[in-house]
Structures are given as structure tokens and as C-alpha cells.
Scaffold this active site. Structure first.
Site, PDB file in Angstrom:
ATOM      1  NE  ARG A 137      -6.528   0.383  -2.007  1.00 15.03           N
ATOM      2  CZ  ARG A 137      -6.153   1.270  -1.015  1.00 15.03           C
ATOM      3  NH1 ARG A 137      -4.851   0.847  -0.530  1.00 15.03           N
ATOM      4  NH2 ARG A 137      -6.668   1.916  -0.196  1.00 15.03           N
ATOM      5  CD  GLN A 162      -3.853   2.248   6.241  1.00 13.79           C
ATOM      6  OE1 GLN A 162      -4.922   2.879   7.083  1.00 13.79           O
ATOM      7  NE2 GLN A 162      -4.230   2.055   5.056  1.00 13.79           N
ATOM      8  CG  ASP A 177      -3.519   7.489  -1.779  1.00 15.50           C
ATOM      9  OD1 ASP A 177      -3.080   6.535  -1.897  1.00 15.50           O
ATOM     10  OD2 ASP A 177      -3.632   8.082  -0.817  1.00 15.50           O
ATOM     11  CB  ALA A 209      -0.034   6.655  -4.181  1.00 15.98           C
ATOM     12  NE  ARG A 236      -0.846   1.874   3.469  1.00 22.28           N
ATOM     13  CZ  ARG A 236       0.358   2.510   3.638  1.00 22.28           C
ATOM     14  NH1 ARG A 236       1.471   2.142   4.173  1.00 22.28           N
ATOM     15  NH2 ARG A 236       0.297   3.863   3.497  1.00 22.28           N
ATOM     16  CE  LYS A 248      -7.330   4.802   5.855  1.00 22.72           C
ATOM     17  NZ  LYS A 248      -7.807   3.691   5.425  1.00 22.72           N
TER      18      LYS A 248
END
Length: 384
Positions: free
Chosen positions: A101, A224, A265, A53, A51, A276
Site C-alpha cells: 500500500r 469502514q 494516512d 496507517a 488497516r 480515505k
């Protein structure tokens, strides 16, 4: 500074697998896994084993190389045009990966770059005169193309390392020794290749003897910030304090925060930024308390074809991540509805500056971001 030495994505020694550090198991377990099949690649991204980007982009590039080896072998065994069959397989694999994604632009960017590399190489080889001793033109081309794609994947990885270092250098000019810094989610080495984006200035500053007091949001619902950001900063010897997401206002009001640093991202052409879930709330609080809010990410994250944040697709995830993930038993009544977007969009009016490897972009973002992307493209053309 062993926090910078984690090799979270790399090509397997046999060239037939991509090796990743399974981030879904951190910090409790450090496990490297080999990813070989299209479904394993899709699931690794979808289930956040890899994970961030930039890291997803690097992973996707290596995946496309691994898949190209199998695609080339299969295409040469078919009676139809082998080159066309190869490209068809590669595009199909790429589309499948991209669907894992949809929000982060680096995934599609890396896949499309690898497909274009294969297509361009095939076109160039077709222009060369045939050599009967080397077999049919299509077979000759397909025996070479995978290696060209491997070299391109390595180039994408190396470019990311250079970009992270440049972002860290530019970002370090925005903060001072002793500053309190708030970050949300994870944008360090695990999410990229080396220094990271949002954590890059902090880690680079630590290398140079500067000290920062970092407050890391836990970042619900996947934690995260708690699992990964505190893990990286603690390993690097940075003073880090974990807070719940709803405590950000308190630490800002107390005067403990001098700047907010977050990753991204996807950045729209006007500067609206997807990151996020919870990032936009942090930006609103920072605006209220007069704290600069900085977004850090490579120019490849800027999507000039996406006019505003309204045009960014937002991934919705499994409701059980809210109801029961990380709990020994479900924490919500059975059957209760859940809304679980993975990202939100921070309006450009809340962003003080966007830091890319090309420098610090300030409003009006449609101009400064466009110039940064153009410089990056010119540099790439100059290196070819």
C-alpha cells in the site's frame, strides 16, 4: 469500555508469527489469524485484514522481526559475508512489504526504522572486539540482531499507544460535551493501538463522562465507517448514527454537526492530507457551513519530504469493490468502467488544525508541522 481492549495486532507466542484481528470480517465475525510468510504479510495489508496507517506500521514492525529470524538463520548458512547477506534479505522483505500500500506513510516509516535498527546494531557489534569462544563475528551478531529488532517493534507499538493517548488529550480540548461530531472512515482503536486518532477524543471524553452525538459516514466503497467505526463506538457506549456518504451535507445544514474529526494516512509538508476517499468532500462541505475540520494523526504520519498533496501517490484498487463487493449480485452492467482510488487529498486550506501527539498544529502548516516533527525527533533521541 471494552472497545479499547481489542488487541488488533500482536506478536505470536512462538515469536514466529504476527497475530491480527481480521478487520475484513468485522462486524459479522471476530477472527484472529496468524501471519507467518512474506506473502501472507503482503496480502494481509493489501486486502485490508489489517488497516489504518498506525496499525499497519505496528504490524509491519512485528513482521520485520519475524522475518529477521528466518533471514538470520539463512544468512549464517551461506559462505559469503553473513551480515551483508542478512541485510540484503531484510531490505528485500521490507521493500516487498512497502509495495503493498503506497499511500500510508507509516508502513514505509516502520519498515525503514526496523531496517535501520538492524543495520545500526550490526555496525555497533562489528566495532566490539571478537571473542573466540562466542564463534565468528558475523554469526555472533546475527544471533543477537533478531532480539534487538523484536525490542524495537515492541517500542514502536508502545510509542503508538502513548501517541494515541496524547492525541486524544489534545483533541478533546477542541470539542465540548454534547457536541455533534462527523467522522469519515475509521480512525479508532482498530486502526491504531488503543484510543485511536480521530475517535480518540470521543472515547476519552466518554471515559470522563462526556456525551457526544457522532454521525459516521458509511465510507464507500469498503464501508469502514459502517462496519468498523459504528462497531467501535457502539461497543464503547457512544451515541452513534450511521449515514450514507451523500448525507453529510444534510446533517451539516440541519445544524447537527459542531466539528469534523478525521484521521490521516499521510500529511504533506504544507498540510495537504491524504485520507480515505471522500474526506476532501467532507472538508469542502464543512468549509461551506463554517464547521471546523480537524485532522488527527501521529507525527510519524507527517512526511516532510513530500512538499504537497500533489506528491502523494494514490492507491487504485480493484474495480469490483464498486461493482459487486457487499452485493449478492453485481450492481453495475458487466464491463462498465470503474475508477476506484482508495484515498483523496484534502487541501490544507480546508483544514482548521492538525492534531498530533506534540500538540495542535495550525496554519501555516509548513511551520507548525515542522516544529512538531522536530520535537518528536528530539524526544526519541533523548530516550535512546
Amino acid at each position: 469500555m471494552d472497545g479499547l481492549d481489542m488487541q488488533n495486532v500482536r506478536l505470536g507466542e512462538d515469536g514466529k508469527a504476527v497475530v491480527i484481528l481480521d478487520q475484513s470480517l468485522l462486524p459479522g465475525e471476530t477472527r484472529y489469524i496468524e501471519i507467518r510468510t512474506p506473502e501472507e504479510m503482503y496480502e494481509a495489508i493489501r486486502h485490508l485484514k489489517v488497516r489504518g496507517a498506525p496499525a499497519i506500521g505496528i504490524f509491519a514492525a512485528y513482521c520485520m522481526y519475524v522475518l529477521s529470524v528466518e533471514a538470520a538463520t539463512a544468512a549464517m548458512a551461506e559462505p559469503e559475508d553473513s551480515s551483508r547477506s542478512f541485510l540484503k534479505r531484510i531490505r528485500k522483505n521490507g521493500d516487498h512489504l512497502k509495495s503493498s500500500r503506497p499511500t500510508a506513510v507509516n508502513l514505509a516509516w516502520a519498515v525503514d526504522r526496523m531496517v535501520l535498527t538492524a543495520q545500526t546494531a550490526l555496525e555497533d557489534l562489528d566495532k566490539k572486539p571478537a571473542d573466540p569462544q562466542q564463534g565468528e563475528a558475523g554469526e555472533r551478531a546475527l544471533s543477537i540482531i533478531p532480539e534487538i529488532m523484536r525490542q524495537e517493534a515492541v517500542k514502536i507499538h508502545e510509542e503508538d499507544m502513548a501517541m494515541c493517548r496524547a492525541i486524544a488529550e489534545h483533541g478533546l480540548t477542541l470539542i465540548e460535551d454534547g457536541d455533534g461530531i462527523l467522522t469519515h472512515c475509521n480512525a479508532g482503536p482498530l486502526a491504531t493501538s488503543q484510543y485511536g486518532t480521530a475517535l480518540g477524543p470521543i472515547l476519552l471524553g466518554k471515559e470522563r463522562g462526556l456525551d457526544f452525538k457522532v454521525f459516521a459516514d458509511e465510507t464507500r466503497p469498503l464501508l469502514q465507517g459502517a462496519r468498523l467505526t459504528t462497531y467501535e463506538l457502539n461497543r464503547a457506549g457512544v451515541d452513534v448514527t450511521l449515514i450514507c456518504d451523500n448525507m453529510a451535507s444534510m446533517v451539516m445544514k440541519n445544524g447537527w454537526i459542531k466539528a469534523c474529526l478525521v484521521g490521516c494516512d499521510r500529511v504533506a509538508a504544507n498540510g495537504d492530507t491524504a485520507n480515505k476517499i471522500g474526506t476532501s468532500g467532507v472538508a469542502i462541505l464543512a468549509k461551506h457551513y463554517g464547521i471546523p475540520f480537524y485532522v488527527l494523526g501521529p507525527s510519524s504520519t507527517v512526511d516532510l519530504d513530500c512538499p504537497t498533496g500533489d506528491d502523494i501517490p494514490i492507491e487504485l484498487r480493484d474495480p469490483d469493490e464498486i461493482r459487486e463487493k457487499f452485493y449478492s449480485r453485481p450492481m453495475a452492467p458487466e464491463g462498465v468502467g470503474c475508477y476506484n482510488p482508495a484515498f483523496d487529498v484534502t487541501d490544507s486550506s480546508l483544514i482548521t488544525a492538525i492534531v498530533t501527539e506534540q500538540g495542535i498544529c495550525r496554519p501555516p502548516f509548513h511551520e507548525s508541522l515542522g516544529e512538531a516533527v522536530a520535537r518528536a525527533e528530539r524526544q526519541k533521541k533523548g530516550m535512546r
